[in-house]
Design a protein around this motif. Structure first.
Motif, mmCIF file in Angstrom:
data_model
loop_
_atom_site.group_PDB
_atom_site.id
_atom_site.type_symbol
_atom_site.label_atom_id
_atom_site.label_comp_id
_atom_site.label_asym_id
_atom_site.label_seq_id
_atom_site.Cartn_x
_atom_site.Cartn_y
_atom_site.Cartn_z
ATOM 1 N N UNK A 83 0.887 -1.228 0.185
ATOM 2 C CA UNK A 83 0.074 0.001 0.009
ATOM 3 C C UNK A 83 0.889 1.309 0.151
ATOM 4 N N UNK A 84 0.195 2.405 -0.643
ATOM 5 C CA UNK A 84 1.018 3.657 -0.607
ATOM 6 C C UNK A 84 0.121 4.714 0.375
ATOM 7 N N UNK A 85 0.995 5.349 1.095
ATOM 8 C CA UNK A 85 0.269 6.680 1.839
ATOM 9 C C UNK A 85 0.789 7.963 1.380
ATOM 10 N N UNK A 86 0.054 8.970 1.095
ATOM 11 C CA UNK A 86 0.520 10.126 0.748
ATOM 12 C C UNK A 86 0.353 11.248 1.923
ATOM 13 N N UNK A 87 1.270 11.640 2.491
ATOM 14 C CA UNK A 87 1.406 12.559 3.652
ATOM 15 C C UNK A 87 1.381 14.058 3.272
ATOM 16 N N UNK A 88 0.180 14.687 3.613
ATOM 17 C CA UNK A 88 -0.265 15.934 3.169
ATOM 18 C C UNK A 88 0.058 16.892 4.180
ATOM 19 N N UNK A 89 1.022 18.029 3.821
ATOM 20 C CA UNK A 89 1.290 19.102 5.082
ATOM 21 C C UNK A 89 0.072 20.199 5.106
ATOM 22 N N UNK A 90 0.387 21.137 5.638
ATOM 23 C CA UNK A 90 -0.519 22.270 6.266
ATOM 24 C C UNK A 90 -0.353 23.474 5.656
ATOM 25 N N UNK A 91 -0.807 24.519 6.436
ATOM 26 C CA UNK A 91 -0.845 26.050 6.095
ATOM 27 C C UNK A 91 0.744 26.361 5.964
ATOM 28 N N UNK A 92 1.602 26.080 6.978
ATOM 29 C CA UNK A 92 2.951 26.446 6.795
ATOM 30 C C UNK A 92 4.119 25.722 7.115
ATOM 31 N N UNK A 93 3.390 24.324 7.145
ATOM 32 C CA UNK A 93 4.217 22.867 7.192
ATOM 33 C C UNK A 93 4.697 22.461 5.890
ATOM 34 N N UNK A 94 5.559 21.488 5.903
ATOM 35 C CA UNK A 94 6.165 20.987 4.644
ATOM 36 C C UNK A 94 6.555 19.611 4.735
ATOM 37 N N UNK A 95 6.841 18.988 3.744
ATOM 38 C CA UNK A 95 7.310 17.349 3.934
ATOM 39 C C UNK A 95 8.497 17.191 4.889
ATOM 40 N N UNK A 96 9.432 18.344 5.215
ATOM 41 C CA UNK A 96 10.501 18.115 6.080
ATOM 42 C C UNK A 96 10.047 18.080 7.361
ATOM 43 N N UNK A 97 8.675 18.287 7.506
ATOM 44 C CA UNK A 97 8.333 18.594 9.116
ATOM 45 C C UNK A 97 7.793 17.099 9.494
ATOM 46 N N UNK A 98 7.416 16.234 8.637
ATOM 47 C CA UNK A 98 6.509 14.970 9.004
ATOM 48 C C UNK A 98 7.365 13.622 8.810
ATOM 49 N N UNK A 99 8.595 13.821 8.941
ATOM 50 C CA UNK A 99 9.548 12.742 8.806
ATOM 51 C C UNK A 99 9.208 11.554 9.885
ATOM 52 N N UNK A 100 8.655 11.726 11.142
ATOM 53 C CA UNK A 100 8.435 10.763 12.249
ATOM 54 C C UNK A 100 7.033 10.049 11.704
#
Length: 336
Positions: free
Chosen positions: A125-142
């Protein structure tokens, strides 16, 4: 807001993103004003790059590069004339890190999005992680690591007005079109979606409108926004990302899931922090109640993005995604 209040407000967000708490205190403890925030974070990012150059192994270099990416991203959270350069530096550092640590990781870009596809090529399966207003892909490595540990492939992205694309694009209320192009580019039949903060709205909206979404989860996502009640700092960020105050006001008007929630047929986990109280933002309880297969998880001591309560929600969210995408029994042990 003075710099100490600002640093305290970002504390759990930064540590939840993986920044070392002691280094955070050292870096932010000597700032004289909020104007010093961006330059100080950028200097710390460059110090991480220097550690990477001096590292004795590719693994150590990659780990330092990941930390550099986090610090460069943090620089963009306060008003900063060089925020676009910091976002580009975060993007570059993440790319170098993944090249060193995960040779199979693949950069995937298209109209209105860019990001990295990680995990096994034969993932179930594949999951797409979507950031928010001032977040970015680098913030959600956890969250990405938790999903990868369960054998899933993960695409952590920047969309319109986000991360490295913030300098050249503006927020898009029709984010489901962006995710649709992502799914096309990934070449998969279905995906899971994890949306964080404003990304939670994007994920829920997309789950209602994009039939290839098989499972979704939101973390601190708004059910509805009321522009008039939003705190000035939030309105200012939205105006910068949307292309002006009028555009931001119009964008906020579209953030309302009342009509879309009943159309979300996929399993949906809605996570909120009990201490996440922002004027003008309606939490996700109504979303979980109105979605046919919605489940609500409220963590009383959690704040926005629940960086102070990760054990209370992240394993459950990752299991929710893995179970729905792979059919693994909910009670089965997951690899950590």
């Amino acid at each position: 807001m003075n710099v100490r209040e600002f640093a305290d407000a970002q504390w759990t967000r930064a540590t939840g993103a993986g920044v070392d708490p002691h280094e955070y205190r050292r870096v932010t403890g000597c700032l004289a004003s909020v104007a010093d925030w961006g330059p100080s974070c950028v200097r710390t990012g460059h110090a991480c790059l220097q550690r990477a150059e001096a590292a004795g192994s590719a693994v150590s270099a990659g780990e330092h590069l990941l930390m550099a990416a986090r610090w460069f991203h943090l620089a963009t959270l306060a008003p900063y004339a060089e925020a676009h350069r910091a976002a580009a530096a975060a993007d570059h550092a993440l790319g170098r890190a993944l090249t060193a640590l995960e040779p199979g990781a693949r950069r995937v870009s298209g109209e209105g999005f860019t990001g990295w596809l990680r995990g096994p090529s034969d993932a179930p399966g594949t999951v797409v992680v979507v950031p928010g207003l001032d977040s970015a892909k680098e913030e959600f490595l956890g969250p990405a690591s938790a999903l990868l540990a369960r054998g899933l492939a993960v695409f952590v992205m920047d969309g319109p007005g986000q991360g490295v694309l913030a300098a050249t694009t503006t927020l898009a209320s029709d984010y489901e079109r962006v995710v649709g192009r992502v799914v096309d580019a990934l070449g998969v039949a279905r995906v899971g979606l994890v949306g964080l903060s404003l990304g939670g709205y994007y994920a829920a909206r997309t789950a209602a409108l994009e039939p290839r979404v098989a499972v979704a989860a939101t973390v601190s996502g708004p059910f509805r926004l009321d522009w008039a009640e939003l705190p000035p700092p939030v309105r200012d960020i939205m105006a910068r990302r949307a292309g002006g105050a009028d555009a931001a006001r119009d964008f906020a008007r579209h953030v309302d899931l009342a009509g879309l929630a009943p159309r979300i047929t996929a399993p949906l986990l809605v996570v909120d922090g009990g201490r996440d109280v922002i004027p003008g933002v309606t939490n996700g309880e109504a979303l979980a109640r109105l979605a046919p297969r919605g489940t609500y998880l409220s963590v009383p001591h959690g704040d926005h993005l629940l960086g102070d309560a990760r054990p209370d929600w992240l394993p459950r969210l990752a299991d929710h995604m893995a179970h729905s995408l792979t059919g693994t029994p909910a009670g089965a042990a997951s690899p950590e």
